[in-house]
Design an enzyme around this catalytic site. Structure first.
Site, short mmCIF file in Angstrom:
data_model
loop_
_atom_site.label_atom_id
_atom_site.label_comp_id
_atom_site.label_asym_id
_atom_site.label_seq_id
_atom_site.Cartn_x
_atom_site.Cartn_y
_atom_site.Cartn_z
N PRO A 6 0.84 16.81 -0.20
CA PRO A 6 0.74 15.41 -0.59
C PRO A 6 -0.70 14.91 -0.63
CG PRO A 6 2.42 15.72 1.09
CD PRO A 6 1.66 17.01 1.00
N GLU A 7 -1.05 14.28 -1.74
CA GLU A 7 -2.37 13.65 -1.90
C GLU A 7 -2.13 12.16 -2.08
OE1 GLU A 7 -4.83 15.63 -4.80
OE2 GLU A 7 -3.72 17.49 -4.59
N ARG A 117 6.79 22.32 8.42
CA ARG A 117 5.65 23.06 9.00
C ARG A 117 4.94 22.26 10.08
NH1 ARG A 117 2.45 25.33 3.88
NH2 ARG A 117 1.43 26.60 5.45
#
Ligand code: ZN
Length: 280
Positions: A6-7, A117
């Site tokens: 995600p940016e 993660r």
């Protein structure tokens, strides 16, 4: 396989979805399922104690961080990390695997943070703790507070580091990651491998002027979900910007502008995609 991280457009899409659900609501139950999610606080229990029973104010964003004001002068920071995403659910709805953090509002909606993660995190800081955290090093926001051409020229001056590395440097400008950096440099017609200090004022202006349109385009599509579907919107839909990318993930395919083959190189330990004809 391409991994979507995600940016800014993905984080802002997430923020816009969760802000109306959180703002003005009181958090009635908060559950940190994995201590690792709360690792940025000295004691993971602080996250629970500082949120429970408190009202949420404005839900904002700096770079890739969602930052909400919380009653009692706290800042609630949420970072999606490599593979995190938010879900909005009702209590009792079936849970997605790796739901590591849950906050229930007094309107009966649950914010669920899914992160297989666990590179993402949730933190609740006092103003002093925030000022002492790595977040204090963040540069200005790429979408809302983009530095001027003069600022960029000063930061790039004399630097032998690649322009790609400096566009990714969150201390210079916050929010741009690997996908959007490649797209910004394509739009600016600058090769990602160029030493930042070698860019002319015209080229720096082109890089700066490419930032907001590329991020806005990503936002308009709900961000970029790749094959791993790690990133999804809080309502479960995929972001659809992938099909519109000019260079990222398109090595070996034809440039949409000139037909040349898009190339992939490693720059600053990251893959970079560019058109050898369109970018100088
Ligand atoms: Zn081209």
């Amino acid at each position: 396989m391409l991994v979507s991280v995600p940016e800014l457009p993905e984080v802002e899409t997430t923020r816009r979805a969760i802000a109306p659900v959180l703002e003005g609501r009181r958090l009635v139950a908060v559950d940190v399922r994995r201590d690792r999610m709360a690792r940025r606080n000295e004691r993971p229990i602080d996250v629970v104690e500082r949120l429970t029973g408190r009202r949420v104010g404005v839900v904002g964003r700096i770079g890739k961080f969602i930052v909400a004001d919380v009653e009692g002068d706290f800042r609630w920071v949420m970072h999606l990390g490599m593979s995190g995403r938010m879900e909005l659910s009702q209590p009792g709805d079936p849970e997605t695997a790796h739901t590591n953090f849950v906050a229930l509002t007094d309107s009966g909606i649950e914010l669920r943070f899914v992160d297989p993660r666990t590179f993402g995190f949730v933190a609740v800081f006092t103003s002093e703790e925030l000022a002492a955290s790595p977040m204090a090093q963040l540069g200005r926001d790429a979408l809302d507070d983009l530095p001027s051409v003069k600022d960029f020229m000063a930061r790039f001056h004399g630097r032998s580091a690649s322009i790609k590395a400096l566009v990714l440097d969150q201390r210079i400008v916050a929010g741009i990651g690997n996908i959007y950096a490649d797209e910004i440099l394509f739009r600016a017609r600058v090769k990602p491998t160029r030493a930042a200090g070698s860019l002319s004022e015209r080229e720096i202006t082109a890089v700066r002027e490419a930032v907001v349109p590329v991020l806005e385009e990503g936002l308009a599509h709900g961000g970029t979900s790749l094959g791993d579907l790690a990133y999804l919107l809080p309502d479960g839909r995929a972001g659809t910007y992938f099909g519109h990318l000019a260079v990222y993930g398109r090595a070996g395919e034809a440039c949409r502008q000139c037909g040349s083959m898009i190339e992939r190189v490693v720059v600053a330990q990251r893959s970079a995609h560019y058109c050898p004809q369109c970018q100088l």
